[in-house]
Structures are given as structure tokens and as C-alpha cells.
Design a protein around this motif. Structure first.
Motif, mmCIF file in Angstrom:
data_model
loop_
_atom_site.group_PDB
_atom_site.id
_atom_site.type_symbol
_atom_site.label_atom_id
_atom_site.label_comp_id
_atom_site.label_asym_id
_atom_site.label_seq_id
_atom_site.Cartn_x
_atom_site.Cartn_y
_atom_site.Cartn_z
ATOM 1 N N ARG A 92 4.719 11.867 72.176
ATOM 2 C CA ARG A 92 5.156 12.729 71.075
ATOM 3 C C ARG A 92 6.240 13.716 71.500
ATOM 4 O O ARG A 92 6.506 14.685 70.797
ATOM 5 N N GLY A 93 6.842 13.536 72.664
ATOM 6 C CA GLY A 93 7.856 14.466 73.134
ATOM 7 C C GLY A 93 9.112 14.444 72.286
ATOM 8 O O GLY A 93 9.354 13.521 71.497
ATOM 9 N N ASP A 94 9.950 15.462 72.480
ATOM 10 C CA ASP A 94 11.163 15.603 71.677
ATOM 11 C C ASP A 94 12.356 14.864 72.255
ATOM 12 O O ASP A 94 13.399 14.767 71.606
ATOM 13 N N ASP A 95 12.239 14.373 73.506
ATOM 14 C CA ASP A 95 13.411 13.782 74.154
ATOM 15 C C ASP A 95 13.507 12.272 73.996
ATOM 16 O O ASP A 95 14.410 11.637 74.539
ATOM 17 N N ALA A 96 12.594 11.668 73.240
ATOM 18 C CA ALA A 96 12.658 10.227 72.966
ATOM 19 C C ALA A 96 11.672 9.934 71.847
ATOM 20 O O ALA A 96 10.740 10.702 71.594
ATOM 21 N N SER A 97 11.880 8.842 71.154
ATOM 22 C CA SER A 97 10.960 8.466 70.085
ATOM 23 C C SER A 97 10.815 6.954 70.024
ATOM 24 O O SER A 97 11.729 6.209 70.398
ATOM 25 N N GLN A 98 9.662 6.516 69.549
ATOM 26 C CA GLN A 98 9.403 5.086 69.433
ATOM 27 C C GLN A 98 10.343 4.451 68.418
ATOM 28 O O GLN A 98 10.804 3.313 68.609
ATOM 29 N N ARG A 99 10.670 5.173 67.355
ATOM 30 C CA ARG A 99 11.523 4.578 66.332
ATOM 31 C C ARG A 99 12.934 4.334 66.853
ATOM 32 O O ARG A 99 13.523 3.273 66.606
ATOM 33 N N ALA A 100 13.476 5.312 67.577
ATOM 34 C CA ALA A 100 14.817 5.122 68.139
ATOM 35 C C ALA A 100 14.844 3.958 69.121
ATOM 36 O O ALA A 100 15.843 3.241 69.241
ATOM 37 N N VAL A 105 15.088 -0.509 68.235
ATOM 38 C CA VAL A 105 16.209 -1.415 67.995
ATOM 39 C C VAL A 105 16.063 -2.680 68.831
ATOM 40 O O VAL A 105 16.672 -3.712 68.540
ATOM 41 N N CYS A 106 15.266 -2.601 69.895
ATOM 42 C CA CYS A 106 15.071 -3.780 70.743
ATOM 43 C C CYS A 106 13.905 -4.625 70.272
ATOM 44 O O CYS A 106 13.649 -5.687 70.834
ATOM 45 N N GLY A 107 13.146 -4.171 69.265
ATOM 46 C CA GLY A 107 12.044 -4.973 68.755
ATOM 47 C C GLY A 107 10.696 -4.692 69.386
ATOM 48 O O GLY A 107 9.840 -5.579 69.446
ATOM 49 N N TRP A 108 10.485 -3.451 69.855
ATOM 50 C CA TRP A 108 9.187 -3.091 70.444
ATOM 51 C C TRP A 108 8.038 -3.490 69.521
ATOM 52 O O TRP A 108 7.078 -4.142 69.941
ATOM 53 N N SER A 109 8.116 -3.051 68.259
ATOM 54 C CA SER A 109 6.978 -3.249 67.355
ATOM 55 C C SER A 109 6.681 -4.732 67.140
ATOM 56 O O SER A 109 5.524 -5.157 67.161
ATOM 57 N N THR A 110 7.734 -5.532 66.962
ATOM 58 C CA THR A 110 7.525 -6.967 66.740
ATOM 59 C C THR A 110 6.911 -7.629 67.974
ATOM 60 O O THR A 110 5.973 -8.438 67.869
ATOM 61 N N LEU A 148 3.066 13.803 63.033
ATOM 62 C CA LEU A 148 4.403 13.269 63.291
ATOM 63 C C LEU A 148 5.353 13.558 62.137
ATOM 64 O O LEU A 148 4.934 13.654 60.977
ATOM 65 N N SER A 149 6.644 13.667 62.463
ATOM 66 C CA SER A 149 7.656 13.779 61.420
ATOM 67 C C SER A 149 7.785 12.448 60.694
ATOM 68 O O SER A 149 7.321 11.408 61.170
ATOM 69 N N ALA A 150 8.421 12.484 59.532
ATOM 70 C CA ALA A 150 8.606 11.258 58.761
ATOM 71 C C ALA A 150 9.392 10.225 59.562
ATOM 72 O O ALA A 150 9.098 9.026 59.519
ATOM 73 N N TYR A 151 10.403 10.683 60.301
ATOM 74 C CA TYR A 151 11.222 9.759 61.085
ATOM 75 C C TYR A 151 10.374 9.051 62.136
ATOM 76 O O TYR A 151 10.407 7.830 62.277
ATOM 77 N N ARG A 152 9.595 9.819 62.892
ATOM 78 C CA ARG A 152 8.838 9.231 63.986
ATOM 79 C C ARG A 152 7.655 8.412 63.478
ATOM 80 O O ARG A 152 7.286 7.408 64.083
ATOM 81 N N ALA A 153 7.053 8.851 62.377
ATOM 82 C CA ALA A 153 5.889 8.125 61.855
ATOM 83 C C ALA A 153 6.261 6.731 61.376
ATOM 84 O O ALA A 153 5.403 5.839 61.333
ATOM 85 N N ALA A 154 7.521 6.528 61.022
ATOM 86 C CA ALA A 154 7.933 5.234 60.474
ATOM 87 C C ALA A 154 7.667 4.096 61.455
ATOM 88 O O ALA A 154 7.360 2.969 61.046
ATOM 89 N N TRP A 155 7.787 4.358 62.761
ATOM 90 C CA TRP A 155 7.542 3.296 63.739
ATOM 91 C C TRP A 155 6.064 2.901 63.742
ATOM 92 O O TRP A 155 5.722 1.712 63.776
ATOM 93 N N HIS A 156 5.171 3.900 63.710
ATOM 94 C CA HIS A 156 3.742 3.614 63.743
ATOM 95 C C HIS A 156 3.300 2.853 62.489
ATOM 96 O O HIS A 156 2.531 1.889 62.577
#
Length: 837
Positions: free
Chosen positions: A194-202, A205-210, A233-241
Motif C-alpha cells: 500500500r506504499g505511495d511509491d508504487a502501485s499494483q495498477r500502474a 500494464v504487463c498483465g500481472w492480474s491476468t 485504497l484510493s479509487a485508482y489503486r482499488a481498480a487493480w484488486h
């Protein structure tokens, strides 16, 4: 010299990786440090091949052949050079080369560091993962961790999330498939991060979730891990989960087993999480208490509100909460529900509380439910213009259409600009260096002094081929000589400012603006004239002359003024094609030119805006500015247009910005010039030419959110301060209706006059799209008016579509609004500013 450095340096020159690694193996730290001194002295930071120098060290030989083979040899030598540094240099020395070190291959780098195992290895691993580099060195640090040389640094997981797997996702798939240890720890820490210097959503792009969804080994653990952090989580970060959750396609039973967690998420801080939790609960079949639906009923997403309304069984007071939604359709659906059943006291109270926020098209229904009929409000203003001088009233055309800006005689000088006052302040401004006039001015004013230490360190001797324009001036000040020509453009001559700095010819930069918007007070320009200024510099300054104060400046300057400046200030005309003369005649209105922007096929046979200026100015900064506005190119590629280069003819910048915003009308974002020009036009002192108003309307349809917001802000400001009395309809058909309706709606909420002009715009464009017709209907309902120009067109819209329903509602409305008095009041405010001392 011992055999070790010789062996190492020879392997570097030969681009022999195995030789470099063999030479480093088994060396003592003292030997390594001695070799590091030789490496640090090598000039490999310049482009060229590494060769042995006569003194036994290394030298970079400039490349004379530009082939792929030569480039690859130089690249391989460079990687091995920094691999050798990893095996010899100290931590302090390595810190100077973070960017280059990240280009070294991970496997040999790990081998070299594991053989060396310096005491600072853990600190170095944390630093290389957390500093800005070309490539993220997570694989290298992972090898160090797996070998037991260091513990996992704090930056380990965020660095994993910043890995550029999208260049080649194969290694990521192999990692997930073939590394059980990675699944045991790394994947779960990645999901929980949950740190501020990286996010799962950003990182996705490589397809982590898939990839994770296709390879998951502990499904229940993964489902729980995805829900656990969502509440905060913020809306941006929650989108990945939520994306990964949906990719797992949970069953009804899996959802029901997590119903308590999903109910808790109905109160999450991010609204999209509330909508996600509501959808999943509905699919689970689990009961939902009506009181738990309050956040969903107050959401801005229409789908979330509609889903929540469907879950209500009665509860009219709770349903009334949704009346706060700005969309008239949602309000209508709530009123449909309320009209079907009796209202209790709580529902009546909530309906009454929401009454003022209802759309004008829905308010009569709410009043009928409450049994009240509030009086219609009509906007009326009284304007007294008797105190405004007749000359100003005539210039602003009181009672008629607003003349095109700039209007002769209207003052433009607004907020003053403060120059950089000291050398210390200049050094501070040089850190985030950009092409700024105040920095150039300070460099030229102080260049006769000894160069400060900070500049001497910034510009060591020998560098220069890759310096930017302002840095080249700083280099000339430090060394009293010109920097080497640009590496790839040696034909580009040094700028006049570089020559001035090299010979310590100190003096202010004539073209430094004295006021915001690029304007120069003519009296200030006359006062700052000096012998070292070049003609190009004078020409740039002339283009920035403000209209007020020219007569006083001409009188104060007397005969010694340069002829071109005298002409620009209103004196005798000047001839010739010199840069200053061309600029002076343009400023004085002696060489007029027209700026046109048309839509049509470009050189690639695609539709776009084209800028034409006729006739083209002959030379100097004005010619270059016009070419930039028209989209011409320089040796450096696309020239970035300066919107403050000629503020008296700001339509040049507006035309260039229209061309860029035209590219942004589709779902792409290509440039920032539109936003820059819109911000420049914002102050009330700035003349707003027709192309500026056209730019603001176009920006409402841009894909770039910043342009949309700035376009609406400029329209609101321009309408309220009397610079806009109508909105051009020329480009309305090119804008996406949803974006245009949202932008116009934002403008209309600013007040009576913005609302009236938006309504007139919609009437004139004869819209067919539902979003625009609904907005048109709402604005007419608010002002108790009806369509005029669009009435015949609206009659052609039939059927049961949303657009047709809005058209029928519009046709039932009649009435007129006193717009003339609102326009007069805004123009009177503009006149009052003109009259201020």
C-alpha cells in the motif's frame, strides 16, 4: 602498474565480459580501489570508444562511423565499464552513476558483487532500488537476497512493481510458473502493498492480474487478500484488486462466504469500491440492510445509485437521498418511486431538504408531492453606466456586439514579474532548469562576476555537447569560452547570449517580461537598454511591448533610442528586413498579417486543423514565432511555441494550441500547449481574441482532463469579466456530445450570464445528441425560456428516445430572458477595470 589493472583495462577495450569478470575475481579491496581511480578518471561519460591512453589509462575516442556495429561495440564497452566499477568502486563513487549502472546486465553484476561482498552491499541494494534509474534492478537484488548476501531491502516490493515486464512479459510468466518461493512470499506482499511509491495498477500494464488469475494456487487466500485492503485504497489503486477479483470469476457461494466483508466495503472511502461491493452482494444473494445502502444512494455513479434503489423495499426517506444526484434521470426515477406510495414525515423532510438542488425539469414534480408552489425567480439587473467615459463605452461598443480583442487603448499590464535578485537565488533556480527568461536574465546580469562554486561544479571543463540552451550560457560564464557544438547538430551556431557570457558582457536581458503574460512595460524597456544587447534580443523585447506607456517611453528615450524601438513606440517608421525592424513594424501595425485556422486533410490525408499566416513576416524572432505557430520544424524537431513571445498578437499562440487540441479530440493525448495557452489567457487583463474563445470551446471536448477544466474556467472567467459575450459554434459538431455537455454544464452553473450564453450556444447549434438536448432543456427550465433558432429542428426529433423526449419537453417551453442587461453589467465591470489608475 600491476598486472591486475592492465588485465582489466585490456578486457574493457576488447569488450570481453568474461575477461572483465575473470580480472575482478579474487581481488583485495585495496587493489579494487586502485583500479577504481583509473576508471573514474576515464572520460567514458562522453560518447566514444574506450581505448588505452599513452599513460596506461583509458581514453574515449570520438566515434567516426555511425553504424549498428559501431553503436553495439560502444554500448557493450559502456556496460562493461560500469560492471568494472561495480567490482572496484566505493559506494560513494557508485552513487554518481545510478543511471548508467542500471544498464549493466543483472546476472554478471550479481556474480561480481557476490564475489566481492562489500560491507555496504545492503545499503547499495536499497539505494539502487529506490533511486531513479533507466532500468529497475530488482532481479539483481533478488539474486543477492537468494544468495543470502543481504536481507530483503525496504524497496524490494515497490521495485518489483516498477519492473518493466511489458517490454517482454515472458520472464514474468516464467517467474510465476517456475519459482515456488516467489509464490510463497513475493506474490502476497505484492497484493498487500500500500506504499505511495508504487502501485499494483500502474504495474499491471504487463498483465500481472491476468497471469496471477491463470496460475493461482491458493484461490481462497487470494480472494480474501484482494478484499482485505479495499476499504482504505484510493479509487485508482482499488481498480487493480477489483479487476483481479473479477478475473477469478468467483462463484455465488464464494461471494456469499465473504458477505460480511463485502457489507463492510459499502462504507469504503473510494466510491468505486462501494459500487463493486454492492454488485458482488447482489450476485451473492445475501441480504442487505436498507441502512447499509446510504453510501450507495449518495454515490455519483448512476449505476450504483440505480442498483441501490432496486434493493430498497419501501424506505422512501432513504430513497430521497438519491435526489441529491445531479443527473435529472436519477432524480426522475426517485420521484417515480415516491409518487407510487405515501410519504412519511422522514421522506417529506428529506425531499424538502433536497428541493433546492433538484433539476429545474424535476422540481415541479417535487413541489406537487410536497403540496407547495414556489414563485418563479427571474434574474434582473440594473446597470448605471453614466460614470464610464464615452470613449471607453465606444471602444467596448456598449449596446452592441463585443469588438474583437485586443481593443486599442485597453490596459493589459497586470501582475508584475520580479527578476532573480542574487547569484545565490540564480543557483537555486538552476537546479530544476528549464527555458526561463528570468534565469537567462540573471545569467547575463551576473556573468561579469566570478562564477560561483555551484556553477563550476555543474559545468566541468570539456562537457558541453549535450547541454541545453541555458546551460550553455552558464558554461560560457564559467569557462569564458563557448561550449562544444551539439553532438548531433554541430552546424547550430552558438546563441548570442553565449557570446555575451563568454566575454563577460553583463547587462539585463532586454526581452525579460516585466509583467505576467510576457508583457514588457515600454518605460522599463527604455530604462534597461545597454550596449551589449544584440539586435535579436531587442527584436524579442519589441514583440513584448505593452500598449500603455509607449508615448511616455518615446518621450523619455529621446533621440538615442534605436530606430526600430522608436518605430514600435509610435515614432517614425523604420525600413529594412532586420529582426528588430520587422518586429517593430508588426507591433506598430505597419505590417499587418492575418491568422486563419481551418479544418481539413493534412499531409497524411487525415483530418486536422491547419494554421495559415498571410503574409509571412520576413525575418527574425517574429518569423520564427509564426513558423512555430504554423507547425514548422527546426533542427531539433518540433519547436515548442512560447505563448508569451508576442502577447499583442496572442492569436498566433491560440492557433497553434487549437491545432494541438484538435489532436486531443479523440481518445488520445498528444500535447500540453492547449493547457499552457488557456492558463495564459485566464487573467482579466489579458485580451481574449476570437481564436482564444474558439480554443476554450474546443478544449471542452478534449481527451485531456486538464484542458477540459481550463477551457471551462476560461469561458467562465471571460464571460463574467466582460471579455466574452457569445460562444462560437464553428467546431461544435467535432466535439463528443458527452464531453461537450459536461463542460457546458460546468460553465452554465457559474451564474446567470454564463447560463444564458450556454443556452444560446445550444440553441444555435441545433443539437441532436441526448446529453446536449437534456442540458438545453434543463437550462430553459431554469430560466423559464424556450428554444428559438432550434425550434424547427427540434420538431424533427420524434420517437421514444431520450433525445426525442427532451426535444418534446423543449418545444413545450416558451419565454425570453433579459440577456442584454446581464451582458451590459459584465461589460461595465470591464470598463471599470479600464478606468482604474
Amino acid at each position: 602498474m600491476s598486472a591486475f589493472p592492465d588485465t582489466l583495462l585490456d578486457a574493457l577495450v576488447a569488450a570481453d565480459q568474461a575477461g572483465v569478470m575473470s580480472a575482478l575475481r579474487g581481488r583485495e579491496e585495496a587493489e579494487r580501489r586502485a583500479a577504481a581511480k583509473l576508471l573514474m578518471a576515464a572520460p567514458h561519460r562522453d560518447f566514444g570508444f574506450i581505448e588505452r591512453a599513452p599513460d596506461g589509462g583509458l581514453v574515449a575516442v570520438p566515434r567516426t562511423e555511425w553504424t549498428n556495429e559501431a553503436s553495439m561495440r560502444e554500448y557493450e564497452q559502456g556496460k562493461l565499464f560500469y560492471l568494472a566499477l561495480l567490482g572496484t568502486a566505493s559506494m560513494e563513487q557508485l552513487r554518481r552513476h545510478a543511471w548508467a549502472l542500471s544498464c549493466v546486465d543483472d546476472a554478471p553484476a550479481a556474480t561480481v558483487l557476490l564475489e566481492r561482498r562489500p560491507r555496504w552491499l545492503a545499503s547499495w541494494a536499497q539505494w539502487i532500488l529506490s533511486t531513479q534509474t533507466a532500468f529497475v534492478k530488482w532481479p539483481l537484488v533478488r539474486d543477492l537476497v537468494r544468495a543470502g548476501a543481504i536481507e530483503r531491502p525496504d524497496a524490494y516490493v515497490p521495485a518489483l512493481l516498477r519492473m518493466r515486464w511489458y517490454h517482454d512479459p515472458t520472464p514474468l510468466a516464467e517467474l510465476l510458473d517456475g519459482d515456488p518461493e516467489f509464490w510463497e512470499r513475493d506474490v502476497w506482499e505484492l497484493i498487500a502493498y500500500r506504499g505511495d511509491d508504487a502501485s499494483q495498477r500502474a504495474a499491471d500494464v504487463c498483465g500481472w492480474s491476468t497471469l496471477i488469475a491463470a496460475r493461482v494456487r491458493e484461490r481462497d487466500r487470494l480472494l480474501d487478500a484482494l478484499l482485505e485492503p479495499l476499504a482504505d485504497l484510493s479509487a485508482y489503486r482499488a481498480a487493480w484488486h477489483t479487476k483481479l477479483w473479477k478475473a477469478l470469476k468467483p462463484t455465488r457461494a464464494e461471494r456469499a462466504a465473504r458477505a460480511d466483508t463485502l457489507r463492510a466495503l459499502l462504507g469504503a472511502s473510494a466510491e468505486p469500491v462501494v459500487g463493486f461491493a454492492l454488485d458482488e452482494l447482489v450476485r451473492s444473494g445475501a441480504p442487505i440492510a436498507a441502512t447499509d445502502l446510504t453510501p450507495a444512494l449518495a454515490a455519483t455513479a448512476k449505476k450504483t445509485v440505480r442498483t441501490a434503489l432496486k434493493q430498497l423495499d419501501g424506505a422512501p426517506a432513504l430513497a430521497s437521498i438519491a435526489l441529491g444526484h445531479p443527473d435529472a434521470d436519477i432524480q426522475a426515477e426517485v420521484l417515480d418511486r415516491l409518487e407510487r406510495g405515501p410519504l412519511d414525515d422522514a421522506a417529506r423532510g428529506e425531499l424538502l431538504r433536497q428541493l433546492d438542488g433538484l433539476a429545474a425539469t424535476q422540481r415541479p414534480r417535487a413541489e406537487a408531492l410536497l403540496g407547495v408552489a414556489l414563485p418563479e425567480a427571474h434574474e434582473t439587473v440594473e446597470v448605471d453606466v453614466s460614470g464610464i467615459p464615452a470613449a471607453i463605452r465606444a471602444a467596448l461598443n456598449f449596446g452592441g456586439p463585443l469588438p474583437d480583442a485586443p481593443i486599442p487603448g485597453e490596459p493589459v499590464l497586470g501582475e508584475p514579474v520580479t527578476p532573480i535578485a542574487t547569484v545565490d537565488a540564480l543557483v537555486r533556480e538552476l537546479q530544476p532548469l528549464s527555458a526561463r527568461d528570468d534565469v537567462l536574465d540573471a545569467l547575463l546580469r551576473f556573468c561579469d562576476r566570478p562564477a560561483p562554486t555551484a556553477l563550476m561544479e555543474r559545468y566541468p571543463e570539456g562537457m558541453g555537447s549535450w547541454l541545453g540552451a541555458l546551460d550553455r550560457v552558464g558554461y560560457a560564464w564559467v569557462h569564458r569560452e563557448l561550449a562544444a557544438p551539439p553532438e548531433y547538430h554541430p552546424e547550430v551556431p552558438p546563441a548570442p547570449a553565449e557570446h555575451r557570457a563568454a566575454r563577460a558582457a553583463a547587462g539585463p536581458y532586454l526581452a525579460l517580461p516585466t509583467h505576467r503574460g510576457g508583457w514588457i512595460d515600454p518605460r522599463a524597456l527604455v530604462a534597461r537598454l545597454h550596449a551589449h544587447a544584440t539586435e535579436d534580443e531587442l527584436a524579442r523585447a519589441i514583440l513584448r511591448l505593452a500598449p500603455e506607456g509607449r508615448a511616455e517611453a518615446l518621450a523619455a528615450g529621446g533621440e538615442p533610442l534605436p530606430p526600430a524601438l522608436r518605430c514600435a513606440l509610435g515614432g517614425e517608421p523604420v525600413g529594412g528586413d532586420g529582426p528588430a525592424a520587422v518586429a517593430a513594424r508588426a507591433v506598430a501595425g505597419l505590417d499587418p498579417f492575418a491568422v486563419e485556422v481551418e479544418w481539413g486533410p493534412d499531409e497524411w490525408e487525415s483530418e486536422s486543423f491547419e494554421v495559415r499566416v498571410t503574409p509571412l513576416p520576413s525575418a527574425g524572432p517574429l518569423r520564427r514565432h509564426v513558423e512555430e505557430a504554423c507547425g514548422e520544424h527546426s533542427v531539433y524537431g518540433r519547436v515548442p511555441l512560447d505563448p508569451n513571445a508576442f502577447p499583442g498578437r496572442r492569436e498566433l499562440a491560440c492557433a497553434a494550441a487549437i491545432r494541438e487540441v484538435g489532436w486531443n479530440l479523440d481518445d488520445v493525448r498528444r500535447g500540453e500547449l492547449g493547457a499552457v495557452v488557456l492558463e495564459t489567457l485566464a487573467p482579466a487583463t489579458e485580451p481574449l481574441p476570437p481564436l482564444g474563445i474558439r480554443l476554450a470551446v474546443l478544449a471542452l471536448g478534449s481527451f485531456a482532463e486538464r484542458e477540459r477544466l481550463l477551457g471551462a474556467d476560461l469561458l467562465i472567467a471571460g464571460i463574467e469579466d466582460g471579455r466574452i459575450d457569445r460562444l462560437p459554434i464553428l467546431d461544435a459538431a467535432r466535439l463528443k456530445p458527452n464531453r461537450l455537455a459536461t463542460g457546458l454544464g460546468n460553465v452554465a452553473t457559474a451564474g446567470p450570464l454564463p447560463r444564458a450564453l450556454v443556452r444560446a450556444f445550444l440553441d444555435a447549434t441545433e443539437p441532436r445528441a441526448a446529453p446536449l438536448l437534456v442540458l438545453f432543456d434543463e437550462l430553459c427550465a431554469q430560466t423559464h425560456t424556450g428554444p428559438v433558432a432550434a425550434r424547427a429542428h427540434l420538431g424533427t426529433l420524434t420517437g421514444s428516445s431520450k433525445a426525442a423526449k427532451a426535444a418534446r419537453s423543449l418545444l413545450a417551453r416558451e419565454g425570453n430572458e433579459d440577456v442584454e442587461s446581464l451582458v451590459l453589467a459584465a461589460r461595465a465591470l470591464r470598463a471599470q477595470r479600464w478606468m482604474e489608475p
